[in-house]
Design a protein around this motif. Structure first.
Motif, PDB file in Angstrom:
ATOM      1  N   VAL A  88       1.288   4.661  -2.108  1.00 57.31           N
ATOM      2  CA  VAL A  88       0.975   3.878  -0.905  1.00 57.31           C
ATOM      3  C   VAL A  88      -0.471   4.136  -0.514  1.00 57.31           C
ATOM      4  CG1 VAL A  88       1.388   3.770   1.599  1.00 57.31           C
ATOM      5  CG2 VAL A  88       3.319   3.762   0.011  1.00 57.31           C
ATOM      6  N   THR A  89      -1.201   3.079  -0.245  1.00 61.39           N
ATOM      7  CA  THR A  89      -2.611   3.234   0.144  1.00 61.39           C
ATOM      8  C   THR A  89      -3.088   2.083   1.030  1.00 61.39           C
ATOM      9  OG1 THR A  89      -4.866   3.509  -0.686  1.00 61.39           O
ATOM     10  CG2 THR A  89      -3.424   2.161  -2.026  1.00 61.39           C
ATOM     11  N   HIS A  90      -4.199   2.340   1.728  1.00 64.06           N
ATOM     12  CA  HIS A  90      -4.913   1.313   2.496  1.00 64.06           C
ATOM     13  C   HIS A  90      -6.080   0.769   1.686  1.00 64.06           C
ATOM     14  CE1 HIS A  90      -3.553   3.013   6.438  1.00 64.06           C
ATOM     15  NE2 HIS A  90      -3.713   1.754   6.774  1.00 64.06           N
ATOM     16  N   ASP A  91      -6.408   1.490   0.620  1.00 66.27           N
ATOM     17  CA  ASP A  91      -7.691   1.313  -0.047  1.00 66.27           C
ATOM     18  C   ASP A  91      -7.515   0.401  -1.274  1.00 66.27           C
ATOM     19  OD1 ASP A  91      -9.937   1.748  -1.699  1.00 66.27           O
ATOM     20  OD2 ASP A  91     -10.215   3.784  -0.940  1.00 66.27           O
ATOM     21  N   ILE A  92      -8.088  -0.797  -1.190  1.00 64.52           N
ATOM     22  CA  ILE A  92      -7.888  -1.791  -2.259  1.00 64.52           C
ATOM     23  C   ILE A  92      -8.478  -1.296  -3.584  1.00 64.52           C
ATOM     24  CG2 ILE A  92      -8.341  -4.179  -2.989  1.00 64.52           C
ATOM     25  CD1 ILE A  92      -8.497  -4.930   0.000  1.00 64.52           C
TER      26      ILE A  92
ATOM     27  N   GLY B 131      -8.723 -11.290  -0.601  1.00 60.01           N
ATOM     28  CA  GLY B 131      -8.442 -12.648  -0.129  1.00 60.01           C
ATOM     29  C   GLY B 131      -7.045 -12.741   0.475  1.00 60.01           C
ATOM     30  N   LEU B 132      -6.068 -12.144  -0.216  1.00 63.40           N
ATOM     31  CA  LEU B 132      -4.685 -12.191   0.279  1.00 63.40           C
ATOM     32  C   LEU B 132      -4.580 -11.513   1.643  1.00 63.40           C
ATOM     33  CD1 LEU B 132      -2.771 -11.130  -2.974  1.00 63.40           C
ATOM     34  CD2 LEU B 132      -2.622 -13.357  -1.853  1.00 63.40           C
ATOM     35  N   LEU B 133      -5.255 -10.362   1.771  1.00 64.41           N
ATOM     36  CA  LEU B 133      -5.150  -9.609   3.027  1.00 64.41           C
ATOM     37  C   LEU B 133      -5.976 -10.254   4.131  1.00 64.41           C
ATOM     38  CD1 LEU B 133      -5.165  -6.115   1.384  1.00 64.41           C
ATOM     39  CD2 LEU B 133      -3.273  -7.125   2.632  1.00 64.41           C
ATOM     40  N   ALA B 134      -7.066 -10.937   3.767  1.00 63.29           N
ATOM     41  CA  ALA B 134      -7.876 -11.631   4.771  1.00 63.29           C
ATOM     42  C   ALA B 134      -7.090 -12.779   5.383  1.00 63.29           C
ATOM     43  CB  ALA B 134      -9.163 -12.145   4.143  1.00 63.29           C
TER      44      ALA B 134
ATOM     45  N   VAL C  82       2.637   1.891  -9.778  1.00 65.66           N
ATOM     46  CA  VAL C  82       2.662   0.746  -8.865  1.00 65.66           C
ATOM     47  C   VAL C  82       2.206   1.192  -7.480  1.00 65.66           C
ATOM     48  CG1 VAL C  82       4.178  -0.911  -7.682  1.00 65.66           C
ATOM     49  CG2 VAL C  82       4.452  -0.502 -10.133  1.00 65.66           C
ATOM     50  N   SER C  83       1.252   0.450  -6.915  1.00 62.71           N
ATOM     51  CA  SER C  83       0.790   0.741  -5.551  1.00 62.71           C
ATOM     52  C   SER C  83       1.301  -0.308  -4.602  1.00 62.71           C
ATOM     53  CB  SER C  83      -0.737   0.738  -5.483  1.00 62.71           C
ATOM     54  OG  SER C  83      -1.254   1.828  -6.165  1.00 62.71           O
ATOM     55  N   VAL C  84       1.453   0.103  -3.344  1.00 58.19           N
ATOM     56  CA  VAL C  84       1.817  -0.833  -2.284  1.00 58.19           C
ATOM     57  C   VAL C  84       0.669  -0.872  -1.288  1.00 58.19           C
ATOM     58  CG1 VAL C  84       3.417  -1.286  -0.391  1.00 58.19           C
ATOM     59  CG2 VAL C  84       4.278  -0.494  -2.566  1.00 58.19           C
ATOM     60  N   LEU C  85       0.189  -2.074  -1.058  1.00 54.90           N
ATOM     61  CA  LEU C  85      -0.919  -2.303  -0.124  1.00 54.90           C
ATOM     62  C   LEU C  85      -0.446  -3.261   0.955  1.00 54.90           C
ATOM     63  CD1 LEU C  85      -4.154  -3.279  -2.098  1.00 54.90           C
ATOM     64  CD2 LEU C  85      -4.017  -1.520  -0.365  1.00 54.90           C
ATOM     65  N   GLY C  86      -1.059  -3.187   2.117  1.00 50.70           N
ATOM     66  CA  GLY C  86      -0.710  -4.147   3.164  1.00 50.70           C
ATOM     67  C   GLY C  86      -1.384  -3.773   4.449  1.00 50.70           C
ATOM     68  N   PRO C  87      -1.353  -4.680   5.430  1.00 44.32           N
ATOM     69  CA  PRO C  87      -2.008  -4.394   6.701  1.00 44.32           C
ATOM     70  C   PRO C  87      -1.396  -3.175   7.384  1.00 44.32           C
ATOM     71  CG  PRO C  87      -1.160  -6.652   6.629  1.00 44.32           C
ATOM     72  CD  PRO C  87      -0.672  -5.968   5.405  1.00 44.32           C
ATOM     73  N   SER C  88      -2.183  -2.556   8.242  1.00 42.70           N
ATOM     74  CA  SER C  88      -1.710  -1.381   8.963  1.00 42.70           C
ATOM     75  C   SER C  88      -0.423  -1.709   9.720  1.00 42.70           C
ATOM     76  CB  SER C  88      -2.797  -0.937   9.938  1.00 42.70           C
ATOM     77  OG  SER C  88      -2.419   0.264  10.517  1.00 42.70           O
TER      78      SER C  88
ATOM     79  N   VAL D 177       1.615  -4.189  -5.299  1.00 43.36           N
ATOM     80  CA  VAL D 177       2.515  -4.996  -4.463  1.00 43.36           C
ATOM     81  C   VAL D 177       1.806  -5.203  -3.119  1.00 43.36           C
ATOM     82  CG1 VAL D 177       4.777  -5.073  -3.327  1.00 43.36           C
ATOM     83  CG2 VAL D 177       4.538  -3.975  -5.570  1.00 43.36           C
ATOM     84  N   VAL D 178       1.485  -6.463  -2.815  1.00 44.36           N
ATOM     85  CA  VAL D 178       0.780  -6.752  -1.560  1.00 44.36           C
ATOM     86  C   VAL D 178       1.814  -7.224  -0.537  1.00 44.36           C
ATOM     87  CG1 VAL D 178      -1.066  -8.079  -0.451  1.00 44.36           C
ATOM     88  CG2 VAL D 178      -1.288  -7.393  -2.864  1.00 44.36           C
ATOM     89  N   LEU D 179       1.924  -6.465   0.545  1.00 41.49           N
ATOM     90  CA  LEU D 179       2.884  -6.816   1.594  1.00 41.49           C
ATOM     91  C   LEU D 179       2.202  -7.656   2.671  1.00 41.49           C
ATOM     92  CD1 LEU D 179       4.860  -3.466   2.161  1.00 41.49           C
ATOM     93  CD2 LEU D 179       5.430  -5.370   0.644  1.00 41.49           C
ATOM     94  N   SER D 180       3.002  -8.500   3.335  1.00 38.69           N
ATOM     95  CA  SER D 180       2.503  -9.298   4.456  1.00 38.69           C
ATOM     96  C   SER D 180       2.574  -8.439   5.723  1.00 38.69           C
ATOM     97  CB  SER D 180       3.395 -10.522   4.616  1.00 38.69           C
ATOM     98  OG  SER D 180       4.655 -10.104   5.085  1.00 38.69           O
ATOM     99  N   PRO D 181       1.980  -8.909   6.831  1.00 36.65           N
ATOM    100  CA  PRO D 181       2.129  -8.152   8.088  1.00 36.65           C
ATOM    101  C   PRO D 181       3.602  -8.052   8.492  1.00 36.65           C
ATOM    102  CG  PRO D 181       0.444  -9.851   8.308  1.00 36.65           C
ATOM    103  CD  PRO D 181       1.132 -10.097   7.011  1.00 36.65           C
ATOM    104  N   ARG D 182       3.884  -7.116   9.373  1.00 35.86           N
ATOM    105  CA  ARG D 182       5.231  -6.879   9.883  1.00 35.86           C
ATOM    106  C   ARG D 182       5.810  -8.115  10.569  1.00 35.86           C
ATOM    107  NH1 ARG D 182       6.338  -4.480  14.795  1.00 35.86           N
ATOM    108  NH2 ARG D 182       4.171  -4.002  15.143  1.00 35.86           N
ATOM    109  N   PRO D 183       7.071  -8.412  10.372  1.00 35.27           N
ATOM    110  CA  PRO D 183       8.049  -7.782   9.479  1.00 35.27           C
ATOM    111  C   PRO D 183       7.748  -8.150   8.027  1.00 35.27           C
ATOM    112  CG  PRO D 183       9.042  -9.662  10.615  1.00 35.27           C
ATOM    113  CD  PRO D 183       7.659  -9.541  11.140  1.00 35.27           C
ATOM    114  N   SER D 184       7.496  -7.145   7.210  1.00 32.46           N
ATOM    115  CA  SER D 184       6.884  -7.390   5.911  1.00 32.46           C
ATOM    116  C   SER D 184       7.812  -8.002   4.869  1.00 32.46           C
ATOM    117  CB  SER D 184       6.298  -6.084   5.377  1.00 32.46           C
ATOM    118  OG  SER D 184       7.249  -5.070   5.452  1.00 32.46           O
TER     119      SER D 184
END
Ligand SMILES: Nc1ncnc2c1ncn2[C@@H]1O[C@H](COP(=O)(O)OP(=O)(O)OP(=O)(O)O)[C@@H](O)[C@H]1O
Length: 275
Positions: free
Chosen positions: A193-197, A249-252, A38-44, A208-215
């Motif tokens: 954990v990665t930045h790379d889609i 799309g989700l991250l955009a 399982v990877s976790v992705l999300g905005p910086s 797992v796609v996280l929203s911006p902080r507070p995530s």
């Protein structure tokens, strides 16, 4: 069986300079099954590393719980192995010495630990380098050694925080393929954990796609790609491109929300910083 359970995790930091409170993680819940990747992705800055550090036991949750194999995490332990971005190897120990260190701590007899150490070095493509020292290896080889060291301990969960981020693009692709092969052979439980889609989709069973902080968890995307996986096959697979596009799309949406000020008030505008 479920290996990792994260329930309503919240993390608030107090900024050591200003004394202000930073809500890094709002409310995050998800699980990782045994033998799942399982990877976790999300905005910086959305708290990916904080989630991983909480699972590792390096950081305490403000509220919520993290459990590994049914036991609540209250500090670091041998049931969780961390592969760091910056290797974190023992420079004074040989390659084999680094791999067998954890087994030695567990009291595994010398013969058996060396046998297992060699087996894992072979698995990551470092057979023949047993007696070298970390400084004699390339960055990619050191990262392979980091993976072998954690795998040799057979942790309940293997935690990887952007392990290939500082490695050149070509080597990174090879390491990703190697990690996939190792995962397919050994089926460790991996939290990555990665930045790379592209990387997240290529490696994972779920993202797992996280929203911006507070995530919070925006969406958990299942990757429907056959295994064994290779980059060549993945890039030609419509499922790969569709999943990447969907996460993009989700991250955009996050990036637009953030730019328009509807997201986190303290945002530094780097929400689109997802490669
Ligand atoms: N020890 C700390 N003290 C105060 N604030 C912190 C601390 N660690 C992290 N933060 C803040 O918490 C938020 C989440 O940080 P974290 O490193 O977990 O995010 P991330 O998603 O991994 O970031 P990136 O993608 O940039 O690596 C950030 O705003 C960060 O500045």
């Amino acid at each position: 069986m479920t290996a990792l359970v994260i329930e309503h995790l919240e993390k608030v930091y107090t900024d050591s300079y200003s004394g202000d409170e930073v809500v890094a993680i709002g409310d995050v819940s998800f699980t990782v099954e045994r033998g799942e990747f399982v990877s976790v992705l999300g905005p910086s800055g959305c708290g990916k590393t904080t989630v991983l550090n909480t699972v590792a036991g390096f950081a305490d949750p403000t509220s919520g719980t993290v459990s590994v194999d049914g036991r609540e995490v209250s500090g670091p332990g041998p049931d969780r192995g961390v592969v760091f971005q910056g290797h974190a190897l023992f420079p004074w120990k040989t390659v084999l010495g680094n791999v067998v260190f954890g087994l030695r701590m567990k009291g595994v007899k010398r013969r058996e630990r060396e046998e297992r150490g060699r087996e894992f070095l072979e698995l990551v493509g470092l057979a023949g380098f047993e007696n070298r020292y970390p400084h004699e290896l390339s960055g990619g080889m050191r990262q392979r050694l980091g993976v072998a060291r954690v795998l040799a301990n057979e942790p309940a969960v293997m935690l990887m925080d952007e392990p290939f981020a500082s490695i050149d693009a070509q080597t990174r692709r090879r390491l990703q393929e190697d990690l996939t092969r190792i995962f397919e052979e050994r089926r460790p439980t991996v939290f990555f954990v990665t930045h790379d889609i592209d990387e997240a989709v290529f490696l994972s069973d779920r993202v797992v796609v996280l929203s911006p902080r507070p995530s919070t968890v925006q969406e958990i995307v299942t990757v429907d790609l056959p295994r064994p996986r290779t980059w060549k096959a993945a890039v030609d697979h419509p499922g790969f491109r569709e999943t990447v596009a969907r996460i993009n799309g989700l991250l955009a949406v996050d990036a637009v929300r953030d730019r328009d000020g509807a997201g986190d008030q303290e945002s530094d505008g780097s929400a689109a910083d997802v490669r």
